[in-house]
Design an enzyme around this catalytic site. Structure first.
Site, PDB file in Angstrom:
ATOM      1  N   ASN A   7     115.199  40.012  -5.614  1.00  0.00           N
ATOM      2  CA  ASN A   7     116.202  40.615  -4.732  1.00  0.00           C
ATOM      3  C   ASN A   7     115.832  42.098  -4.626  1.00  0.00           C
ATOM      4  O   ASN A   7     116.138  42.890  -5.514  1.00  0.00           O
ATOM      5  CB  ASN A   7     117.586  40.413  -5.351  1.00  0.00           C
ATOM      6  CG  ASN A   7     118.703  40.996  -4.486  1.00  0.00           C
ATOM      7  OD1 ASN A   7     118.441  41.682  -3.486  1.00  0.00           O
ATOM      8  ND2 ASN A   7     119.937  40.732  -4.864  1.00  0.00           N
ATOM      9  N   ARG A  91     115.718  37.063  -1.687  1.00  0.00           N
ATOM     10  CA  ARG A  91     116.944  37.299  -0.944  1.00  0.00           C
ATOM     11  C   ARG A  91     116.565  38.222   0.217  1.00  0.00           C
ATOM     12  O   ARG A  91     116.042  39.311  -0.005  1.00  0.00           O
ATOM     13  CB  ARG A  91     117.987  37.997  -1.820  1.00  0.00           C
ATOM     14  CG  ARG A  91     119.250  38.319  -1.051  1.00  0.00           C
ATOM     15  CD  ARG A  91     120.204  39.188  -1.848  1.00  0.00           C
ATOM     16  NE  ARG A  91     121.426  39.404  -1.087  1.00  0.00           N
ATOM     17  CZ  ARG A  91     122.319  40.341  -1.380  1.00  0.00           C
ATOM     18  NH1 ARG A  91     122.124  41.145  -2.400  1.00  0.00           N
ATOM     19  NH2 ARG A  91     123.397  40.478  -0.652  1.00  0.00           N
ATOM     20  N   HIS A 180     126.469  37.935   2.283  1.00  0.00           N
ATOM     21  CA  HIS A 180     126.808  37.177   1.060  1.00  0.00           C
ATOM     22  C   HIS A 180     126.822  35.672   1.346  1.00  0.00           C
ATOM     23  O   HIS A 180     127.489  34.906   0.648  1.00  0.00           O
ATOM     24  CB  HIS A 180     128.197  37.561   0.502  1.00  0.00           C
ATOM     25  CG  HIS A 180     128.293  38.948  -0.023  1.00  0.00           C
ATOM     26  ND1 HIS A 180     129.394  39.735   0.225  1.00  0.00           N
ATOM     27  CD2 HIS A 180     127.466  39.685  -0.800  1.00  0.00           C
ATOM     28  CE1 HIS A 180     129.235  40.907  -0.372  1.00  0.00           C
ATOM     29  NE2 HIS A 180     128.071  40.910  -0.984  1.00  0.00           N
ATOM     30  N   ARG A 241     132.025  51.413   0.225  1.00  0.00           N
ATOM     31  CA  ARG A 241     132.086  51.208   1.685  1.00  0.00           C
ATOM     32  C   ARG A 241     133.536  51.169   2.156  1.00  0.00           C
ATOM     33  O   ARG A 241     134.391  50.582   1.490  1.00  0.00           O
ATOM     34  CB  ARG A 241     131.396  49.896   2.066  1.00  0.00           C
ATOM     35  CG  ARG A 241     129.890  49.954   1.870  1.00  0.00           C
ATOM     36  CD  ARG A 241     129.238  48.592   2.042  1.00  0.00           C
ATOM     37  NE  ARG A 241     128.517  48.234   0.836  1.00  0.00           N
ATOM     38  CZ  ARG A 241     127.937  47.059   0.614  1.00  0.00           C
ATOM     39  NH1 ARG A 241     127.962  46.122   1.527  1.00  0.00           N
ATOM     40  NH2 ARG A 241     127.318  46.832  -0.519  1.00  0.00           N
ATOM     41  N   GLU A 384     123.956  33.370  -6.901  1.00  0.00           N
ATOM     42  CA  GLU A 384     123.086  33.533  -5.737  1.00  0.00           C
ATOM     43  C   GLU A 384     121.629  33.257  -6.105  1.00  0.00           C
ATOM     44  O   GLU A 384     120.895  32.634  -5.343  1.00  0.00           O
ATOM     45  CB  GLU A 384     123.238  34.958  -5.176  1.00  0.00           C
ATOM     46  CG  GLU A 384     124.581  35.181  -4.494  1.00  0.00           C
ATOM     47  CD  GLU A 384     124.988  36.647  -4.417  1.00  0.00           C
ATOM     48  OE1 GLU A 384     125.306  37.241  -5.456  1.00  0.00           O
ATOM     49  OE2 GLU A 384     124.984  37.204  -3.306  1.00  0.00           O
TER      50      GLU A 384
END
Ligand SMILES: Nc1ncnc2c1ncn2[C@@H]1O[C@H](COP(=O)(O)OP(=O)(O)O)[C@@H](O)[C@H]1O
Ligand SMILES: CC(=O)OP(=O)(O)O
Ligand SMILES: [Mg+2]
Length: 400
Positions: A7, A91, A180, A241, A384
Site C-alpha cells: 500500500n 492497493r 475504501h 479532512r 483490506e
C-alpha cells in the site's frame, strides 16, 4: 502461495506478506517519511514486538528494496529468497470508471492508472511508483491492482453525479467515485456470513471510520451510494479532512486569504477535520482523552464528528427505504465504543437499540445491538490487506 501486499502512499509504504494456504501473515510493517529527513521502517515481529530500523529512504524504489532486504534479512527475514514470493498485490486508490474489479497489471493497466493520476493526485503517482519498483526489482513476478474505487462502480448515475454543468462530467470525469471500496466490499460480504443471511435482499450501511472515513449503502451486496466523492475529501468529518463543506465557503476563504488551489486543497485535506477543530491532534484517542478531561473544544469537535456519521446513516436508510444492518469498522469503528453508542443514540426511530454490555467489544466480530433491536448493529474488523492478497491469488489461479 506467498503474496506480498503493498500500500504505497505519497510518503509511506505499508506491506504484509501472506502465506495464502493458511492465510498466515509472515511479515508486516511499513516505511514512513519517504523523501523526508528521519525516514524509518517499522516492523512487527511474529511475537507482536515492534522494531524500528532507521534508514535514509529518498524515494519509493529504495523503499521497496529496503522492504525486500528486510524480508530476507538473517535477523528479521520471513523468507530465504525473494523468489519465494509468487505475486504482489497493490492497493491502487483511483481506478476512475475503468475498473470495477481487480486486475493483473500489464502495460494497458499501468496506462489507465496513469490516466487516473489527475483524479487521485495524492495517491496514484505513489501507487505507480510501487508498481514500477517491483517491476524493476522482481521483473518476473506478476502484480495485481486492487482499486479503492472498484466496489462503488455500481452506484446509479443519479447518486454519483454532481449538479454542476454536465459537460464537466463528460470532459473531465467529474463525478463521485467513492473510496475504501476494498473495505466496504469485504465487510458487507463478511457480515452476511457472520449473521447467516443472504446478501441478496439485504440493506446494509457500512461505516468505515478510521483516520479517513466513509460510509456506504449496500443493497443486495452492491454499493448504491457512498459518502466520498471525486476524491477522498467528501462526506464525513475525518482526522484531517473537512468532509462536506459548502463550495461557497471554499471560494470565500481562497479570496480572503489569497490561497492557490493547491494551498486550499492542503487546508481541506490536511489541516481540517478533527485537527482543524480540536487543534491539538487528529487522533481520536487523544480527542477522547481531552473529552474525558472536560475540554470544551474537544467536546464540540467530537459532537460534530459523531453527528455527521448519524446524518449519513439516516440518509442511507432513506436511500434504501430502510436498513437491516449497520456495521462499524476501521480504527475508530472497531475500537471506540463511545463513538458507536453516540452515533446510534439518535437512530432509535429506525428501531436501533444498542446493548451497552455487548458494545464494550474491541476489534472483534460481534453483534452490539439488543436481541429485540429492529436493526442489527455489528462490529466487523476490516481486512483490506487480506482482501487484496485474496484477489491477487484468485487472479493468478484464474490465469494458470
Ligand atoms: N483503541 C482505540 N480507541 C479509539 N480510537 C482508536 C483506537 N485505535 C485506533 N483508533 C483511532 O483510529 C484512527 C485510525 O484508524 P485507521 O483505520 O487505522 O486509519 P487509517 O487506515 O485511515 O490510517 C485514529 O484516529 C485512532 O485514534
Ligand atoms: C481513501 C482513504 O481515505 O484512505 P485512508 O483511509 O487509507 O487514508
Ligand atoms: Mg485505512
Amino acid at each position: 502461495m506467498k503474496v506480498l501486499v503493498l500500500n504505497c502512499g505519497s510518503s509511506s509504504i505499508k506491506y504484509k506478506l501472506y502465506e495464502m494456504t493458511t492465510k498466515q501473515v509472515l511479515a508486516q510493517g511499513g516505511i514512513e517519511k519517504i523523501g523526508l529527513p528521519g525516514s524509518f521502517l517499522k516492523l512487527t515481529l511474529p511475537n507482536g514486538e515492534k522494531k524500528i530500523i532507521e534508514k535514509d529512504v529518498p524515494e519509493h524504489t529504495t523503499g521497496v528494496q529496503f522492504i525486500f532486504d528486510t524480508l530476507t534479512s538473517p535477523e528479521y527475514g520471513a523468507v530465504k529468497s525473494l523468489h519465494e514470493i509468487n505475486a504482489v498485490g497493490h492497493r491502487v486508490l483511483h481506478g476512475g470508471t475503468k475498473f470495477s474489479g481487480s486486475v493483473l497489471i500489464d502495460d494497458a493497466v499501468i496506462a489507465a492508472v496513469e490516466e487516473c493520476c489527475d483524479l487521485g493526485p495524492l495517491h496514484n503517482p505513489a501507487n505507480l511508483k510501487g508498481i514500477y519498483a517491483v517491476q524493476q526489482l522482481l521483473p518476473e513476478v506478476p502484480q495485481v491492482a486492487v482499486f479503492d474505487t472498484a466496489f462503488h462502480q455500481t452506484m446509479p448515475d443519479y447518486a454519483y453525479l454532481y449538479a454542476i454543468p454536465y459537460r464537466y462530467f463528460e470532459k473531465y470525469g467529474i463525478r463521485r467515485y467513492g473510496f475504501h471500496g476494498t473495505s466496504h466490499r469485504y465487510i458487507s460480504k463478511r457480515v452476511c456470513e457472520f449473521l447467516g443471511i443472504p446478501q441478496e435482499g439485504s440493506r446494509i450501511i457500512t461505516c468505515h471510520i478510521g483516520n479517513g472515513g466513509s460510509i456506504a449503502a449496500v443493497k443486495d451486496g452492491k454499493c448504491i451510494d457512498t459518502s466520498m466523492g471525486l476524491t477522498p475529501l467528501e462526506g464525513l468529518m475525518m482526522g484531517t479532512r473537512s468532509g462536506d463543506i459548502d463550495g461557497g465557503a471554499i471560494t470565500y476563504i481562497m479570496k480572503k486569504e489569497g490561497l492557490t488551489p493547491d494551498e486550499m486543497s492542503t487546508l481541506l485535506n490536511k489541516k481540517s477535520g478533527v485537527l482543524g477543530m480540536f487543534e491539538k491532534s487528529s487522533d481520536m484517542r487523544e480527542l477522547e482523552a481531552a473529552v474525558q478531561n472536560g475540554e470544551e473544544r474537544a467536546i464540540l469537535t467530537e459532537k460534530m464528528y459523531f453527528y455527521r456519521i448519524t446524518k449519513y446513516i439516516g440518509a442511507y436508510a432513506a436511500a434504501m427505504n430502510g436498513v437491516d444492518v449497520i456495521l462499524f469498522t476501521g480504527g475508530v469503528g472497531e475500537n471506540q465504543s463511545s463513538a458507536r453508542a453516540a452515533v446510534c443514540k439518535n437512530l432509535e426511530y429506525l428501531g436501533v437499540k444498542i446493548d451497552d454490555e455487548r458494545n464494550k467489544v474491541r476489534g472483534e466480530e460481534a453483534i452490539i445491538s439488543t436481541d429485540d433491536s429492529k436493526v442489527k448493529v455489528v462490529v466487523i474488523p476490516t481486512d483490506e490487506e487480506l482482501t487484496i492478497a485474496t484477489d491477487t491469488m484468485n487472479i493468478l489461479n484464474e490465469r494458470n
